[in-house]
Design a protein around this motif. Structure first.
Motif, PDB file in Angstrom:
ATOM      1  N   LEU A   1       0.872  -1.173   0.000  1.00 52.51           N
ATOM      2  CA  LEU A   1       0.000   0.000   0.000  1.00 52.51           C
ATOM      3  C   LEU A   1       0.904   1.215   0.000  1.00 52.51           C
ATOM      4  CD1 LEU A   1      -3.077  -0.521   0.049  1.00 52.51           C
ATOM      5  CD2 LEU A   1      -1.874  -2.309   1.287  1.00 52.51           C
ATOM      6  N   LEU A   2       0.933   1.939  -1.122  1.00 51.63           N
ATOM      7  CA  LEU A   2       1.834   3.086  -1.286  1.00 51.63           C
ATOM      8  C   LEU A   2       1.107   4.393  -1.012  1.00 51.63           C
ATOM      9  CD1 LEU A   2       3.650   2.220  -4.661  1.00 51.63           C
ATOM     10  CD2 LEU A   2       4.313   1.570  -2.349  1.00 51.63           C
ATOM     11  N   ASN A   3       1.753   5.249  -0.217  1.00 48.41           N
ATOM     12  CA  ASN A   3       1.264   6.608  -0.035  1.00 48.41           C
ATOM     13  C   ASN A   3       2.064   7.583  -0.887  1.00 48.41           C
ATOM     14  OD1 ASN A   3      -0.419   8.614   1.230  1.00 48.41           O
ATOM     15  ND2 ASN A   3       1.305   9.171   2.545  1.00 48.41           N
ATOM     16  N   ILE A   4       3.286   7.168  -1.281  1.00 43.21           N
ATOM     17  CA  ILE A   4       4.110   7.932  -2.208  1.00 43.21           C
ATOM     18  C   ILE A   4       4.491   7.015  -3.365  1.00 43.21           C
ATOM     19  CG2 ILE A   4       4.991   9.466  -0.409  1.00 43.21           C
ATOM     20  CD1 ILE A   4       7.608   7.854  -0.466  1.00 43.21           C
ATOM     21  N   SER A   5       5.087   7.560  -4.397  1.00 43.63           N
ATOM     22  CA  SER A   5       5.310   6.772  -5.614  1.00 43.63           C
ATOM     23  C   SER A   5       6.544   5.888  -5.552  1.00 43.63           C
ATOM     24  CB  SER A   5       5.410   7.705  -6.831  1.00 43.63           C
ATOM     25  OG  SER A   5       6.510   8.587  -6.687  1.00 43.63           O
ATOM     26  N   ARG A   6       7.433   6.122  -4.573  1.00 41.88           N
ATOM     27  CA  ARG A   6       8.699   5.397  -4.534  1.00 41.88           C
ATOM     28  C   ARG A   6       8.791   4.525  -3.285  1.00 41.88           C
ATOM     29  NH1 ARG A   6      12.849   8.048  -7.840  1.00 41.88           N
ATOM     30  NH2 ARG A   6      14.434   7.479  -6.317  1.00 41.88           N
ATOM     31  N   LEU A   7       9.584   3.469  -3.399  1.00 47.76           N
ATOM     32  CA  LEU A   7       9.656   2.474  -2.335  1.00 47.76           C
ATOM     33  C   LEU A   7      11.050   1.872  -2.283  1.00 47.76           C
ATOM     34  CD1 LEU A   7       8.262   0.513  -0.275  1.00 47.76           C
ATOM     35  CD2 LEU A   7       7.640  -0.908  -2.238  1.00 47.76           C
ATOM     36  N   GLY A   8      11.535   1.597  -1.065  1.00 50.09           N
ATOM     37  CA  GLY A   8      12.778   0.852  -0.893  1.00 50.09           C
ATOM     38  C   GLY A   8      13.973   1.528  -1.530  1.00 50.09           C
ATOM     39  N   PRO A   9      14.808   0.759  -2.272  1.00 50.32           N
ATOM     40  CA  PRO A   9      16.045   1.302  -2.851  1.00 50.32           C
ATOM     41  C   PRO A   9      15.793   2.090  -4.140  1.00 50.32           C
ATOM     42  CG  PRO A   9      15.886  -1.033  -3.348  1.00 50.32           C
ATOM     43  CD  PRO A   9      14.704  -0.707  -2.484  1.00 50.32           C
ATOM     44  N   LYS A  10      15.142   3.231  -3.991  1.00 49.56           N
ATOM     45  CA  LYS A  10      14.920   4.178  -5.096  1.00 49.56           C
ATOM     46  C   LYS A  10      14.114   3.572  -6.246  1.00 49.56           C
ATOM     47  CE  LYS A  10      19.071   6.951  -4.267  1.00 49.56           C
ATOM     48  NZ  LYS A  10      20.253   7.597  -4.890  1.00 49.56           N
ATOM     49  N   LEU A  11      13.092   2.807  -5.928  1.00 47.90           N
ATOM     50  CA  LEU A  11      12.256   2.198  -6.964  1.00 47.90           C
ATOM     51  C   LEU A  11      10.946   2.962  -7.091  1.00 47.90           C
ATOM     52  CD1 LEU A  11      12.727  -1.580  -6.107  1.00 47.90           C
ATOM     53  CD2 LEU A  11      13.842  -0.287  -7.938  1.00 47.90           C
ATOM     54  N   GLN A  12      10.618   3.367  -8.298  1.00 50.75           N
ATOM     55  CA  GLN A  12       9.322   3.999  -8.547  1.00 50.75           C
ATOM     56  C   GLN A  12       8.357   2.921  -9.017  1.00 50.75           C
ATOM     57  OE1 GLN A  12       9.291   7.693 -10.601  1.00 50.75           O
ATOM     58  NE2 GLN A  12       7.065   7.772 -10.748  1.00 50.75           N
ATOM     59  N   LEU A  13       7.508   2.480  -8.089  1.00 49.73           N
ATOM     60  CA  LEU A  13       6.588   1.382  -8.390  1.00 49.73           C
ATOM     61  C   LEU A  13       5.200   1.864  -8.788  1.00 49.73           C
ATOM     62  CD1 LEU A  13       7.415  -1.297  -5.674  1.00 49.73           C
ATOM     63  CD2 LEU A  13       8.489  -0.893  -7.888  1.00 49.73           C
ATOM     64  N   GLY A  14       4.900   3.129  -8.532  1.00 50.84           N
ATOM     65  CA  GLY A  14       3.554   3.603  -8.841  1.00 50.84           C
ATOM     66  C   GLY A  14       3.528   5.085  -9.103  1.00 50.84           C
ATOM     67  N   LYS A  15       2.324   5.634  -9.068  1.00 53.65           N
ATOM     68  CA  LYS A  15       2.123   7.066  -9.297  1.00 53.65           C
ATOM     69  C   LYS A  15       1.350   7.687  -8.141  1.00 53.65           C
ATOM     70  CE  LYS A  15       2.050   6.492 -14.343  1.00 53.65           C
ATOM     71  NZ  LYS A  15       1.262   6.697 -15.588  1.00 53.65           N
ATOM     72  N   ALA A  16       1.500   7.102  -6.957  1.00 59.48           N
ATOM     73  CA  ALA A  16       0.711   7.539  -5.804  1.00 59.48           C
ATOM     74  C   ALA A  16       0.883   9.028  -5.533  1.00 59.48           C
ATOM     75  CB  ALA A  16       1.105   6.729  -4.574  1.00 59.48           C
ATOM     76  N   ASP A  17      -0.223   9.710  -5.357  1.00 61.58           N
ATOM     77  CA  ASP A  17      -0.246  11.125  -4.975  1.00 61.58           C
ATOM     78  C   ASP A  17      -0.415  11.171  -3.459  1.00 61.58           C
ATOM     79  OD1 ASP A  17      -0.934  13.720  -4.296  1.00 61.58           O
ATOM     80  OD2 ASP A  17      -2.214  14.036  -6.030  1.00 61.58           O
ATOM     81  N   PRO A  18       0.566  11.693  -2.714  1.00 64.10           N
ATOM     82  CA  PRO A  18       0.500  11.641  -1.251  1.00 64.10           C
ATOM     83  C   PRO A  18      -0.526  12.564  -0.623  1.00 64.10           C
ATOM     84  CG  PRO A  18       2.428  12.868  -1.950  1.00 64.10           C
ATOM     85  CD  PRO A  18       1.821  12.292  -3.197  1.00 64.10           C
ATOM     86  N   GLY A  19      -1.296  13.285  -1.452  1.00 64.07           N
ATOM     87  CA  GLY A  19      -2.291  14.194  -0.896  1.00 64.07           C
ATOM     88  C   GLY A  19      -3.678  14.016  -1.468  1.00 64.07           C
ATOM     89  N   ASP A  20      -3.957  12.848  -2.097  1.00 57.35           N
ATOM     90  CA  ASP A  20      -5.259  12.674  -2.758  1.00 57.35           C
ATOM     91  C   ASP A  20      -6.263  11.858  -1.942  1.00 57.35           C
ATOM     92  OD1 ASP A  20      -4.192  10.147  -2.958  1.00 57.35           O
ATOM     93  OD2 ASP A  20      -4.379   9.974  -5.131  1.00 57.35           O
TER      94      ASP A  20
END
Length: 300
Positions: A202-221
């Protein structure tokens, strides 16, 4: 013309970054940019008191320091709530990168005067006995396994941040090939999904772990981005991590879904909350979002 000084509270991780990121250098940089600082170390009790005339809380450190500051504010029931300015000094800096925050510290500090803000949601995961707040992500499977591996591997004092990231990418490729899938049931948007999974995030931001962009999550939506990789999708995941290890920048190939609440029952004790590994005995989690809890100062 002399710039009118603005008072800020600086929360600094003294072990993050290089020599130029030491407290005295940061304080001088901020003074030059027109800020008067109250200093606190993230290694001690932070935000014990925040003066009434403090306009911003500046956090100099990595994702862990940003999270610690935010959770401290939540723990104090937002008594000292101020907009948060991030000076990224960590290895991954996923929160700052997700918000396109300037890496150059001088330009970063100068941009605060534009007062361009981004709302930040906070994730909340609950069992009958546990309650966990998260800023970046919450999940099961591959990433708790990666954190466990990183905690257990011998640390080299001379290890460069980029080398650490490369090692984590190689570890993820190995895990993608060999990780034993876990059985889980998810209920969201009025439907139930049962399967074996290599990872659920469950992503709240678009990046995870070792600098991986796994999604496009908008942290304010007011939504979380659900990424669930089934055991049958292992070949796709392996191919993705092979490309990462080869130095390419592939788009994460598995479709995500947006949720504002989800119930997950899963046959594993290992979870991660942001970059922390947890072990919880109860298998059923209710995960939701607390919208617009913080304001983050953007720099671009």
């Amino acid at each position: 013309m002399k710039i009118e000084e603005t008072k800020i509270q600086l929360v600094h991780n003294p072990t993050a970054g290089a020599e130029e990121h030491e407290a005295e250098h940061l304080m001088e940089l901020l003074r030059t940019a027109g800020y008067k600082c109250n200093y606190s170390s993230s290694k001690k009790k932070i935000l014990k008191k925040v003066a009434a005339d403090v306009k911003y809380i500046a956090v100099a450190g990595g994702d862990g320091t940003v999270r610690k500051t935010i959770l401290t504010m939540l723990d104090k029931k937002l008594k000292y709530k101020r907009p948060i300015a991030i000076l990224p000094l960590g290895t991954a800096n996923n929160i700052a990168s997700s918000l396109a925050i300037e890496e150059n510290l001088r330009l970063n500090a100068e941009a605060w005067r534009k007062e361009k803000f981004q709302k930040l949601d906070i994730g909340l995961a609950r069992t009958r006995k546990n309650e966990e707040y998260f800023v970046e992500s919450f999940g099961f499977g591959l990433f708790p396994a990666l954190i466990k591996w990183m905690d257990e591997k011998p640390s080299a004092t001379s290890e460069e941040p980029d080398e650490e990231v490369k090692q984590a990418h190689n570890a993820l490729l190995h895990l993608a090939k060999h990780y034993e899938p876990v059985r889980a049931s998810m209920v969201y948007d009025g439907r139930e999904v049962n399967n074996e999974f290599l990872m659920i995030e469950l992503l709240n931001i678009s990046r995870l772990g070792p600098k991986l962009q796994l999604g496009k999550a908008d942290p304010g939506d007011g939504l979380l981005e659900l990424i669930a990789v089934k055991a049958s999708q292992r070949p796709i995941l392996i191919k993705y991590f092979e490309a990462i290890v080869a130095g390419k920048k592939p788009v994460f190939p598995i479709k995500s879904a947006q949720v504002n609440q989800i119930k997950i029952s899963i046959d594993t004790k290992d979870i991660h909350v942001d970059d922390e590994l947890k072990e919880v005995k109860l298998p059923t989690w209710n995960i939701s979002i607390l919208p617009n809890m913080m304001d983050i100062i953007l720099t671009k």
